[in-house]
Design a protein around this motif. Structure first.
Motif, PDB file in Angstrom:
ATOM      1  N   HIS A  90      14.516 -12.787  19.114  1.00 49.28           N
ATOM      2  CA  HIS A  90      14.116 -14.244  18.637  1.00 49.28           C
ATOM      3  C   HIS A  90      13.081 -14.988  19.697  1.00 49.28           C
ATOM      4  N   GLN A  91      12.064 -15.650  19.315  1.00 48.16           N
ATOM      5  CA  GLN A  91      11.302 -16.253  20.505  1.00 48.16           C
ATOM      6  C   GLN A  91      10.569 -17.297  20.221  1.00 48.16           C
ATOM      7  N   LEU A  92      10.079 -18.105  20.889  1.00 50.00           N
ATOM      8  CA  LEU A  92       9.314 -19.496  20.491  1.00 50.00           C
ATOM      9  C   LEU A  92       7.997 -19.252  21.593  1.00 50.00           C
ATOM     10  N   LEU A  93       7.045 -19.611  21.177  1.00 46.72           N
ATOM     11  CA  LEU A  93       5.716 -19.795  22.217  1.00 46.72           C
ATOM     12  C   LEU A  93       5.849 -21.472  22.425  1.00 46.72           C
ATOM     13  N   VAL A  94       6.081 -21.749  23.425  1.00 44.93           N
ATOM     14  CA  VAL A  94       6.427 -23.059  24.027  1.00 44.93           C
ATOM     15  C   VAL A  94       5.022 -23.743  24.065  1.00 44.93           C
ATOM     16  N   ARG A  95       5.221 -25.076  23.319  1.00 45.57           N
ATOM     17  CA  ARG A  95       4.303 -26.149  23.266  1.00 45.57           C
ATOM     18  C   ARG A  95       4.355 -27.206  24.196  1.00 45.57           C
ATOM     19  N   ASP A  96       5.612 -27.553  24.441  1.00 43.13           N
ATOM     20  CA  ASP A  96       6.016 -28.615  25.383  1.00 43.13           C
ATOM     21  C   ASP A  96       7.571 -28.536  25.739  1.00 43.13           C
ATOM     22  N   ALA A  97       7.946 -29.268  26.716  1.00 42.94           N
ATOM     23  CA  ALA A  97       9.394 -29.202  27.270  1.00 42.94           C
ATOM     24  C   ALA A  97      10.371 -29.527  26.258  1.00 42.94           C
ATOM     25  N   ASP A  98      10.064 -30.535  25.513  1.00 47.32           N
ATOM     26  CA  ASP A  98      11.121 -31.362  24.400  1.00 47.32           C
ATOM     27  C   ASP A  98      11.410 -30.138  23.494  1.00 47.32           C
ATOM     28  N   GLN A  99      10.308 -29.461  22.922  1.00 44.99           N
ATOM     29  CA  GLN A  99      10.329 -28.360  21.955  1.00 44.99           C
ATOM     30  C   GLN A  99      11.163 -27.280  22.368  1.00 44.99           C
ATOM     31  N   LEU A 100      10.947 -26.856  23.599  1.00 41.53           N
ATOM     32  CA  LEU A 100      11.598 -25.533  24.467  1.00 41.53           C
ATOM     33  C   LEU A 100      13.361 -25.958  24.321  1.00 41.53           C
ATOM     34  N   ALA A 101      13.449 -27.173  24.992  1.00 42.18           N
ATOM     35  CA  ALA A 101      14.810 -27.759  24.892  1.00 42.18           C
ATOM     36  C   ALA A 101      15.730 -27.713  23.565  1.00 42.18           C
ATOM     37  N   ARG A 102      14.980 -28.179  22.563  1.00 46.34           N
ATOM     38  CA  ARG A 102      15.702 -28.116  21.264  1.00 46.34           C
ATOM     39  C   ARG A 102      15.813 -26.839  20.812  1.00 46.34           C
ATOM     40  N   TRP A 103      14.722 -25.897  20.871  1.00 43.04           N
ATOM     41  CA  TRP A 103      14.935 -24.609  20.523  1.00 43.04           C
ATOM     42  C   TRP A 103      16.269 -23.747  21.394  1.00 43.04           C
ATOM     43  N   HIS A 104      16.233 -24.024  22.435  1.00 42.44           N
ATOM     44  CA  HIS A 104      17.309 -23.297  23.243  1.00 42.44           C
ATOM     45  C   HIS A 104      18.694 -23.850  22.755  1.00 42.44           C
ATOM     46  N   ARG A 105      18.823 -25.256  22.465  1.00 44.75           N
ATOM     47  CA  ARG A 105      20.119 -25.813  21.990  1.00 44.75           C
ATOM     48  C   ARG A 105      20.448 -25.050  20.838  1.00 44.75           C
ATOM     49  N   GLU A 106      19.528 -25.065  19.949  1.00 43.25           N
ATOM     50  CA  GLU A 106      19.888 -24.420  18.697  1.00 43.25           C
ATOM     51  C   GLU A 106      20.201 -23.005  18.618  1.00 43.25           C
ATOM     52  N   LEU A 107      19.469 -22.163  19.405  1.00 39.93           N
ATOM     53  CA  LEU A 107      19.737 -20.790  19.562  1.00 39.93           C
ATOM     54  C   LEU A 107      21.275 -20.548  20.257  1.00 39.93           C
ATOM     55  N   GLY A 108      21.368 -21.297  21.297  1.00 38.93           N
ATOM     56  CA  GLY A 108      22.511 -21.045  22.256  1.00 38.93           C
ATOM     57  C   GLY A 108      22.525 -19.703  23.045  1.00 38.93           C
ATOM     58  N   GLY A 109      23.318 -19.724  24.000  1.00 41.19           N
ATOM     59  CA  GLY A 109      23.097 -18.557  24.915  1.00 41.19           C
ATOM     60  C   GLY A 109      22.236 -18.679  25.876  1.00 41.19           C
ATOM     61  N   ARG A 110      21.911 -17.432  26.414  1.00 42.70           N
ATOM     62  CA  ARG A 110      21.013 -17.312  27.510  1.00 42.70           C
ATOM     63  C   ARG A 110      19.502 -17.171  26.796  1.00 42.70           C
ATOM     64  N   VAL A 111      18.475 -17.856  27.534  1.00 39.10           N
ATOM     65  CA  VAL A 111      17.098 -17.120  27.011  1.00 39.10           C
ATOM     66  C   VAL A 111      16.152 -16.694  28.213  1.00 39.10           C
ATOM     67  N   VAL A 112      15.035 -16.192  28.010  1.00 41.91           N
ATOM     68  CA  VAL A 112      14.412 -15.534  29.283  1.00 41.91           C
ATOM     69  C   VAL A 112      12.974 -16.441  28.971  1.00 41.91           C
TER      70      VAL A 112
END
Length: 416
Positions: free
Chosen positions: A127-149
């Motif tokens: 599962h991955q995300l092409l990051v556009r901005d910090a808020d988008q990344l933070a939301r995606w990480h919260r929804e995914l849960g766990g660690r991310v790279v």
């Protein structure tokens, strides 16, 4: 008088210095193409042009470079390193030579496109995300849960990679990576966030011709957590061709090669063996670095170096042997030390103990006494490499354990 045939290698630097001599042995001159006007800082003082019949510097005008290369009437164009993959595809396609083509070139370099291409082929992908901005990344990480790279889409050697347990850490990693100068002396223009894959990480190195894939060597990464890095590489262990892990890794690796259109030449695949099966970390459409092909050859007679030559200029030999499995005559581990400190290095007080190890092949000081020592956070900040090789696997295991035991604050005499 017959003109000696030529092979072109794009971005041959120190990590691929052994490839040109292999083509020389096969009767070919080698022309070097440099894909950037200036060499990346990491290679700037570490390559020798003497093995090459010519050195062509690409300044951005593809037509001009194609014309210059064509004058040498090359038999093949080969990517010498990660930076040269796309230009090698462009040149080989334009010259009508053996080529992986340009249609999937971006997916062979861009880490986000790469994973999406693998997923589209129906293979397990992170599962991955092409990051556009910090808020988008933070939301995606919260929804995914766990660690991310979090990592740049076009760097290498662990440069700019962050292992993040919280959305705040992910945002910090994103901000640190975006716009930073990477290992290839280019600015990181984009960042990708991916789920953290749980499981051991392996390397599968291959060489292909006409879609027939040959495994040249398989490695396992040895890792630990240090200096704030969750998965810091501390060793590379050469594995036999066959085994439980290998039987899971290799079919998946071949499917990844097919998905990315790597039908010809070398590939270097990093794969995690998760509880749900193998999953790609990333792949380079070029030979392995860190001198891995050389050490593989020392232990198994042949490796990517010889097989690349076969694939490009000895196709009959490749076709006759591609299904063969390599056999280890010796066991090998490359141990990478982990500096806990920054400062001027006065010396390695415990190095005499390392020098007595039974399986020791060589000690490669990346940082010599008097040089600047940095805390190890990736492959580029490893201060010392200890290579171990022996006919008996247990001897290498013991000596690798000894290096790990010795490596710590007392291993370094540092002027803080």
């Amino acid at each position: 008088m017959a003109v000696q045939p030529n092979v072109v290698i794009v971005d041959a630097y120190a990590p691929t210095r052994r490839l040109a001599p292999e083509f020389h042995r096969a009767g070919y001159e080698v022309v070097r193409v440099q894909s950037t006007p200036e060499p990346p800082l990491v290679y700037a003082s570490s390559f020798d042009l003497s093995p090459y019949a010519a050195n062509i510097v690409h300044t951005g005008d593809l037509s001009a470079t194609v014309d210059t290369v064509a004058a040498y009437r090359p038999a093949a164009v080969v990517a010498g390193g990660e930076l040269g993959v796309e230009l090698a595809d462009q040149l080989s396609e334009a010259l009508g030579l053996l080529t992986n083509g340009t249609a999937l070139s971006p997916a062979r370099r861009d880490k986000y496109r790469q994973i999406e291409t693998v997923r589209a082929a129906g293979l397990r992908a992170a599962h991955q995300l092409l990051v556009r901005d910090a808020d988008q990344l933070a939301r995606w990480h919260r929804e995914l849960g766990g660690r991310v790279v979090v990592k740049p889409i076009r760097s290498a050697a662990g440069d700019g990679v962050s292992f993040c347990a919280t959305p705040e850490e992910s945002v910090a990693g994103y901000r640190a990576a975006l716009g930073a100068e990477n290992v290839f002396s280019a600015r990181n223009e984009a960042v990708v966030a991916q789920e953290y894959l749980v499981g051991p990480e392996y390397v599968v190195d291959t060489v292909s011709r006409d879609g027939q894939h040959h495994v040249t060597d398989i490695w396992k990464y040895e890792k630990l957590t240090a200096n704030g890095i969750l998965d810091l590489t501390t060793g590379l262990r050469l594995l036999p061709r066959h085994g439980e892990a290998q039987e899971a890794l290799v079919p998946y690796a071949f499917e990844v090669l097919d998905a990315l259109g790597i039908a010809h030449g070398a590939a270097h695949l990093e794969i995690k063996l998760t509880p749900d099966g193998p999953c790609l970390v990333e792949v380079g459409a070029r030979m392995a670095g860190l001198d891995m092909p050389h050490y593989s050859r020392e232990c198994a007679s042949e490796a990517q170096l010889e097989w690349i030559v076969d694939a490009y200029v000895r196709p009959e030999r490749f076709a006759a042997r591609w299904k063969e499995s390599y056999r280890l005559r010796r066991h090998f581990v490359s141990a990478m030390t982990v500096s806990p400190a920054d400062g001027r290095l006065r010396g390695y007080p415990l190095l005499p103990v390392v020098e007595q190890l039974e399986s020791l092949v060589e000690i490669r000081p990346v940082v010599a006494p008097g040089g600047r020592l940095r805390r190890t956070v990736d492959d580029m900040t490893c201060p010392l490499i200890v290579n171990l090789r022996h006919e008996v696997a247990e001897v290498v295991e013991r000596d690798f354990g000894t290096v790990r035991y010795l490596d710590g604050p007392s291993f370094y005499d540092v002027e803080e």
